[in-house]
Enzyme design. Structure first.
Site, short mmCIF file in Angstrom:
data_model
loop_
_atom_site.label_atom_id
_atom_site.label_comp_id
_atom_site.label_asym_id
_atom_site.label_seq_id
_atom_site.Cartn_x
_atom_site.Cartn_y
_atom_site.Cartn_z
N ASP A 71 -3.66 24.15 -0.58
CA ASP A 71 -3.77 25.41 0.15
C ASP A 71 -4.07 25.30 1.64
OD1 ASP A 71 -3.81 25.80 -2.52
OD2 ASP A 71 -5.33 27.35 -2.48
N GLU A 114 -14.02 19.01 -8.15
CA GLU A 114 -12.71 19.47 -7.66
C GLU A 114 -12.14 18.50 -6.63
OE1 GLU A 114 -12.99 23.49 -6.35
OE2 GLU A 114 -10.82 23.80 -6.25
C1 9WN Z 1 -5.05 29.32 -5.04
C2 9WN Z 1 -6.58 26.16 -9.21
C3 9WN Z 1 -5.98 26.09 -7.82
C4 9WN Z 1 -5.10 24.84 -7.64
C5 9WN Z 1 -4.70 24.62 -6.19
C6 9WN Z 1 -5.96 24.65 -5.33
C7 9WN Z 1 -6.70 25.98 -5.52
C8 9WN Z 1 -6.25 28.42 -5.35
C9 9WN Z 1 -7.43 28.83 -4.49
O1 9WN Z 1 -7.05 26.11 -6.89
O2 9WN Z 1 -5.84 27.05 -5.13
O3 9WN Z 1 -4.01 29.06 -5.90
O4 9WN Z 1 -8.06 29.85 -4.80
O5 9WN Z 1 -7.69 28.14 -3.47
O6 9WN Z 1 -5.66 24.41 -3.99
O7 9WN Z 1 -4.03 23.39 -6.07
O8 9WN Z 1 -3.94 24.94 -8.43
O9 9WN Z 1 -7.26 24.97 -9.49
#
Ligand code: 9WN
Length: 414
Positions: A174, A386
């Site tokens: 992101d 994470e």
């Molecule tokens: C938006 C769920 C997701 C991952 C992504 C990570 C983060 C979300 C966020 O979390 O993204 O989709 O709220 O930041 O960057 O890779 O799939 O774990």
């Protein structure tokens, strides 16, 4: 697991399975219950890969419950909501029920994520003890995977054979600095506000234009060809070809041709001295080396000299050579590098895992072993966090994060 590092492989494996059990809802696996209490597309693919050797039925169910949220266009959404609350932006922002192509009865986001799913299905097939069960699962998933491939073709905004992401959330990385420049030059990023306001505004633009590929092609301000997204797509094209000939009895040729097209386009469009993201709107390569630039290494057919150049960049003091807990998500010499901020510095189990696979694919056994060992060291010391500080290994973000646990299981089985 936090604060109680498992000392041996068996204990680490049990702890990883316990995290996946705790995060399992009976239908799918939440990435992390408190923070991500729904189903994410990329996370589900990683979870299925981790479960492949342990529980064919649940790995299959994970992917099938995600594919149940697939749109009629073939898009596999990046989030499938299994209830209304707990995450922003939730169903009331995405309004999938109002989109003509969304599935009835399931609320989803309107974006996608790296298409690792065909590869995950292939891994489940490859590792299943119960061959009948696995074959049934592959046949069930197959039509959705074919539709997903067709959808990705509609994302060829630049017209050169690569899929463009239309939002940073589609990358799975992101906050990567690779999106700074495309956001800054786009309408949606014009104000001097934080990333997340910009991201929200960009998502609203997608929604207000019906999440339509024609809008993305002609008007949407953010369209970026990302080397990781396309490297993953290529990997899945190869997996489609194998599934076609080994399981489904379909013609593998179209998938091999698609893989070859992506390979050529990656080299023509994104390769300079390394792979960079291309801003399709300005035509510029975004001049920052990130972990995403190693995505094309997943391609078994990548030319040897390119593999060698990428390997020496990866092992250099800009990436693995500089940090005790590789692999940092951004070149540590880049001004944008930040050891504590998501995707701008920290090491992630997902990208380490992808790189260890890529290294093994190219016969770089020593590199692959180093990546496996250093990734296991991160979770042994810090838990299934994470992400991790690349210098001292401190865990950041969610605890008991599903893909960190799932990919640990896979690494333990190597
Ligand atoms: C938006 C769920 C997701 C991952 C992504 C990570 C983060 C979300 C966020 O979390 O993204 O989709 O709220 O930041 O960057 O890779 O799939 O774990």
């Amino acid at each position: 697991m936090e604060g109680r590092p498992a000392v041996d492989d068996a204990a680490l494996g049990r702890a990883a399975l316990a995290v996946l059990d705790a995060n399992w809802t009976g239908v799918s696996t939440m990435p992390a219950p408190g923070v991500y209490p729904h189903q994410w597309s990329l996370d589900s693919a990683f979870v299925a890969i981790g479960l492949a050797r342990h529980d064919t039925a649940r790995a299959g169910q994970e992917l099938l419950s995600l594919l149940a949220g697939q749109w009629r266009t073939g898009m596999v959404p990046h989030i499938v909501f299994h209830h209304a609350g707990g995450y922003f932006p939730g169903p009331s922002m995405w309004r999938s029920a109002e989109a003509p192509d969304a599935p009835g009865g399931t609320q989803t986001s309107g974006l996608t994520q790296p298409p690792l799913h065909a590869y995950a299905v292939w891994r489940v097939w490859q590792q299943a003890a119960d061959r009948e069960l696995a074959a049934r699962f592959v046949r069930l998933a197959w039509p959705s995977l074919v539709a997903q491939q067709a959808y990705l073709e509609t994302r060829d905004v630049g017209g050169a054979g690569l899929a463009a992401i239309v939002h940073p959330w589609e990358s799975g990385m992101d906050d990567s600095p690779a999106w700074d420049e495309p956001l800054a030059t786009s309408e949606a990023g014009r104000c001097g506000d934080g990333y997340h306001d910009r991201y929200f505004r960009l998502a609203v633009l997608c929604r207000d234009h019906g999440y339509a590929s024609s809008y993305y092609r002609d008007e949407h301000p953010f369209a970026v060809e990302d080397p990781l997204f396309n490297g993953v797509w290529l990997l899945s094209c190869d997996a489609m070809a194998r599934l076609a000939s080994e399981v489904v009895g379909a013609d593998p040729e179209p998938f091999l041709e698609a893989a070859a097209r992506i390979r050529v386009a990656l080299l023509d469009r994104l390769w300079d001295d390394a792979f960079y993201a291309r801003d399709v709107r300005t035509g510029r390569l975004v001049p920052v080396c990130t972990i995403g630039g190693f995505g094309p290494m997943l391609d078994p057919g990548l030319p040897r000299h390119v593999v060698e150049a990428l390997t020496s960049l990866l092992e250099s003091t800009r990436f693995m050579g500089a940090t005790g807990y590789p692999v940092p998500s951004c070149d540590i010499r880049a001004p944008e590098f930040d050891r504590g901020q998501y995707w701008r510095g920290p090491s992630w189990i997902s990208t380490n895992w992808l790189l260890s696979r890529a290294a093994a694919t190219h016969g770089l056994d020593r590199l692959s072993e180093i990546l496996v060992a250093s990734t296991l060291r991160l979770v042994r010391q810090g838990g299934f966090r994470e992400c991790f500080d690349p210098f001292d290994g401190t865990g950041h973000g969610c605890r008991d994060f599903s893909w960190s646990a799932a990919l640990t299981l896979d690494l333990l089985g190597r």
